[in-house]
Design a protein around this motif. Structure first.
Motif, PDB file in Angstrom:
ATOM      1  N   THR A   5      -4.779   8.251   3.935  1.00 20.78           N
ATOM      2  CA  THR A   5      -5.512   7.408   2.902  1.00 20.78           C
ATOM      3  C   THR A   5      -4.557   6.265   2.541  1.00 20.78           C
ATOM      4  O   THR A   5      -3.373   6.340   2.515  1.00 20.78           O
ATOM      5  CB  THR A   5      -5.771   8.169   1.415  1.00 20.78           C
ATOM      6  OG1 THR A   5      -6.356   9.386   1.670  1.00 20.78           O
ATOM      7  CG2 THR A   5      -6.529   7.473   0.410  1.00 20.78           C
ATOM      8  N   VAL A   6      -5.240   5.066   2.598  1.00 17.83           N
ATOM      9  CA  VAL A   6      -4.596   3.874   2.198  1.00 17.83           C
ATOM     10  C   VAL A   6      -4.849   3.463   0.703  1.00 17.83           C
ATOM     11  O   VAL A   6      -5.945   3.362   0.610  1.00 17.83           O
ATOM     12  CB  VAL A   6      -4.928   2.706   3.413  1.00 17.83           C
ATOM     13  CG1 VAL A   6      -4.504   1.353   2.781  1.00 17.83           C
ATOM     14  CG2 VAL A   6      -4.611   3.102   4.678  1.00 17.83           C
ATOM     15  N   ASN A   7      -4.077   3.487  -0.035  1.00 20.95           N
ATOM     16  CA  ASN A   7      -4.064   2.951  -1.307  1.00 20.95           C
ATOM     17  C   ASN A   7      -3.707   1.494  -1.459  1.00 20.95           C
ATOM     18  O   ASN A   7      -2.107   1.411  -1.355  1.00 20.95           O
ATOM     19  CB  ASN A   7      -3.140   3.912  -2.113  1.00 20.95           C
ATOM     20  CG  ASN A   7      -3.572   5.695  -1.960  1.00 20.95           C
ATOM     21  OD1 ASN A   7      -4.379   5.945  -2.783  1.00 20.95           O
ATOM     22  ND2 ASN A   7      -3.109   6.198  -1.390  1.00 20.95           N
ATOM     23  N   LEU A   8      -4.357   0.724  -1.768  1.00 21.25           N
ATOM     24  CA  LEU A   8      -4.034  -0.579  -2.019  1.00 21.25           C
ATOM     25  C   LEU A   8      -3.714  -0.773  -3.473  1.00 21.25           C
ATOM     26  O   LEU A   8      -4.663  -0.639  -4.399  1.00 21.25           O
ATOM     27  CB  LEU A   8      -5.225  -1.558  -1.514  1.00 21.25           C
ATOM     28  CG  LEU A   8      -5.776  -1.348  -0.168  1.00 21.25           C
ATOM     29  CD1 LEU A   8      -6.887  -2.494   0.213  1.00 21.25           C
ATOM     30  CD2 LEU A   8      -4.655  -1.939   0.875  1.00 21.25           C
ATOM     31  N   PRO A  39     -12.510  11.474  -2.228  1.00 18.75           N
ATOM     32  CA  PRO A  39     -13.940  12.338  -1.892  1.00 18.75           C
ATOM     33  C   PRO A  39     -14.187  13.023  -0.506  1.00 18.75           C
ATOM     34  O   PRO A  39     -14.712  13.740  -0.238  1.00 18.75           O
ATOM     35  CB  PRO A  39     -14.971  11.380  -2.406  1.00 18.75           C
ATOM     36  CG  PRO A  39     -14.242  10.121  -2.411  1.00 18.75           C
ATOM     37  CD  PRO A  39     -12.667  10.259  -2.794  1.00 18.75           C
ATOM     38  N   VAL A  40     -13.744  12.000   0.399  1.00 20.12           N
ATOM     39  CA  VAL A  40     -14.080  12.358   1.882  1.00 20.12           C
ATOM     40  C   VAL A  40     -13.166  13.184   2.680  1.00 20.12           C
ATOM     41  O   VAL A  40     -13.513  14.170   3.224  1.00 20.12           O
ATOM     42  CB  VAL A  40     -14.438  11.083   2.736  1.00 20.12           C
ATOM     43  CG1 VAL A  40     -14.455  11.392   4.217  1.00 20.12           C
ATOM     44  CG2 VAL A  40     -15.376  10.054   2.260  1.00 20.12           C
ATOM     45  N   THR A  41     -11.936  13.063   2.317  1.00 14.92           N
ATOM     46  CA  THR A  41     -10.940  13.663   3.104  1.00 14.92           C
ATOM     47  C   THR A  41      -9.941  14.666   2.177  1.00 14.92           C
ATOM     48  O   THR A  41      -9.491  15.745   2.640  1.00 14.92           O
ATOM     49  CB  THR A  41      -9.695  12.789   3.792  1.00 14.92           C
ATOM     50  OG1 THR A  41      -9.224  11.983   2.744  1.00 14.92           O
ATOM     51  CG2 THR A  41     -10.544  11.931   4.696  1.00 14.92           C
ATOM     52  N   GLY A  42     -10.307  14.722   0.771  1.00 15.87           N
ATOM     53  CA  GLY A  42      -9.519  15.579  -0.087  1.00 15.87           C
ATOM     54  C   GLY A  42      -8.064  15.097  -0.139  1.00 15.87           C
ATOM     55  O   GLY A  42      -7.334  15.774  -0.920  1.00 15.87           O
ATOM     56  N   ALA A  50       0.902  -1.015  -0.099  1.00 12.11           N
ATOM     57  CA  ALA A  50       0.038   0.091   0.003  1.00 12.11           C
ATOM     58  C   ALA A  50       0.970   1.172   0.212  1.00 12.11           C
ATOM     59  O   ALA A  50       2.134   1.237   0.562  1.00 12.11           O
ATOM     60  CB  ALA A  50      -0.968  -0.120   1.216  1.00 12.11           C
ATOM     61  N   VAL A  51       0.238   2.338  -0.325  1.00 10.66           N
ATOM     62  CA  VAL A  51       0.977   3.547  -0.164  1.00 10.66           C
ATOM     63  C   VAL A  51       0.142   4.370   0.451  1.00 10.66           C
ATOM     64  O   VAL A  51      -1.129   4.535   0.577  1.00 10.66           O
ATOM     65  CB  VAL A  51       1.074   4.580  -1.712  1.00 10.66           C
ATOM     66  CG1 VAL A  51       1.432   5.879  -1.293  1.00 10.66           C
ATOM     67  CG2 VAL A  51       2.109   3.722  -2.444  1.00 10.66           C
ATOM     68  N   ILE A  52       0.775   4.940   1.757  1.00 10.79           N
ATOM     69  CA  ILE A  52      -0.125   5.757   2.639  1.00 10.79           C
ATOM     70  C   ILE A  52       0.293   7.140   2.311  1.00 10.79           C
ATOM     71  O   ILE A  52       1.279   7.662   2.097  1.00 10.79           O
ATOM     72  CB  ILE A  52       0.537   5.419   4.267  1.00 10.79           C
ATOM     73  CG1 ILE A  52       0.420   3.896   4.433  1.00 10.79           C
ATOM     74  CG2 ILE A  52      -0.440   6.197   5.210  1.00 10.79           C
ATOM     75  CD1 ILE A  52      -0.861   3.170   4.179  1.00 10.79           C
ATOM     76  N   THR A  53      -0.823   7.861   2.257  1.00 13.02           N
ATOM     77  CA  THR A  53      -0.818   9.416   1.903  1.00 13.02           C
ATOM     78  C   THR A  53      -1.505  10.180   2.953  1.00 13.02           C
ATOM     79  O   THR A  53      -2.392   9.628   3.467  1.00 13.02           O
ATOM     80  CB  THR A  53      -1.311   9.620   0.539  1.00 13.02           C
ATOM     81  OG1 THR A  53      -2.789   9.227   0.232  1.00 13.02           O
ATOM     82  CG2 THR A  53      -0.594   8.963  -0.742  1.00 13.02           C
ATOM     83  N   THR A  54      -1.037  11.685   2.925  1.00 12.04           N
ATOM     84  CA  THR A  54      -1.743  12.697   3.767  1.00 12.04           C
ATOM     85  C   THR A  54      -1.396  13.792   3.101  1.00 12.04           C
ATOM     86  O   THR A  54      -0.591  13.814   1.937  1.00 12.04           O
ATOM     87  CB  THR A  54      -1.529  12.333   5.392  1.00 12.04           C
ATOM     88  OG1 THR A  54      -2.265  13.298   5.968  1.00 12.04           O
ATOM     89  CG2 THR A  54       0.124  12.977   5.494  1.00 12.04           C
ATOM     90  N   ALA A  55      -1.581  14.931   3.771  1.00 12.74           N
ATOM     91  CA  ALA A  55      -1.301  16.199   3.303  1.00 12.74           C
ATOM     92  C   ALA A  55      -1.026  17.362   4.498  1.00 12.74           C
ATOM     93  O   ALA A  55      -1.815  16.909   5.519  1.00 12.74           O
ATOM     94  CB  ALA A  55      -2.164  16.681   2.059  1.00 12.74           C
TER      95      ALA A  55
END
Length: 172
Positions: free
Chosen positions: A78-81, A110-113, A28-33
């Motif tokens: 966000t968890v990107n599988l 859509p939920v968190t941007g 997975a790639v874990i993303t945030t901002a």
């Protein structure tokens, strides 16, 4: 007879890494901002489900990486599988931080941007940080799942796996 547990660890980093590399995991790639919208992320194979009610999962983030402090401050990720064709994303997010989002297409979830890797992931889960638990040189990030999205046509792609220091896909 019970064998006493030793106080000092006799296991080296290399021995432990070799042990765990023999256990394949999904990628997975874990993303945030950050507050200014600058995206951050990292490749993760330490991920698992925790609870159905409420829906929770956990990821493990390195304490020395650039993403964990941003994720903690933002309180969401966000968890990107990744699917088999997402290997380039796995490699990009395991490399230098400055180049991660330059080479991989993404759009706001859509939920968190927060960044969703819709071309490289077969599914994404948007999460709110429920708890941070220090664990050695990593932090366990417990996330409450706020939204799930599968990506078409990537939903039909086999999941990307990592083990024995190489990538593979789930067999047909």
């Amino acid at each position: 007879m019970v064998t006493p547990v030793q106080d000092e660890l006799a296991v080296t980093r290399d021995a432990f890494r070799a042990l765990m590399s023999a256990h394949p995991s999904g990628v997975a790639v874990i993303t945030t901002a950050d507050a200014g919208g600058t995206p951050y992320g990292f490749t993760c194979t330490a991920l698992c489900s925790v609870s159905l009610d409420p829906p929770q999962l956990l990821v493990c983030a390195g304490n020395n990486g650039s993403t964990l402090p941003v994720l903690a401050a933002r309180g969401a990720f966000t968890v990107n599988l990744l699917h088999g064709a997402g290997r380039r994303a796995a490699e990009a997010f395991a490399g230098p931080a400055a180049e991660r989002f330059c080479t991989v297409p993404w759009r706001p979830a859509p939920v968190t941007g927060l960044p969703a890797l819709t071309e490289d992931a077969h599914a994404t889960a948007e999460c709110r940080v429920a708890r941070l638990i220090p664990a050695g040189d990593h932090t366990i990030v417990l996330g409450e799942v706020l939204g799930i999205r599968t990506h078409t046509p990537a939903a039909d792609e086999a999941p990307l796996l990592y083990g024995m220091r190489r990538y593979a896909t789930w067999p047909a």
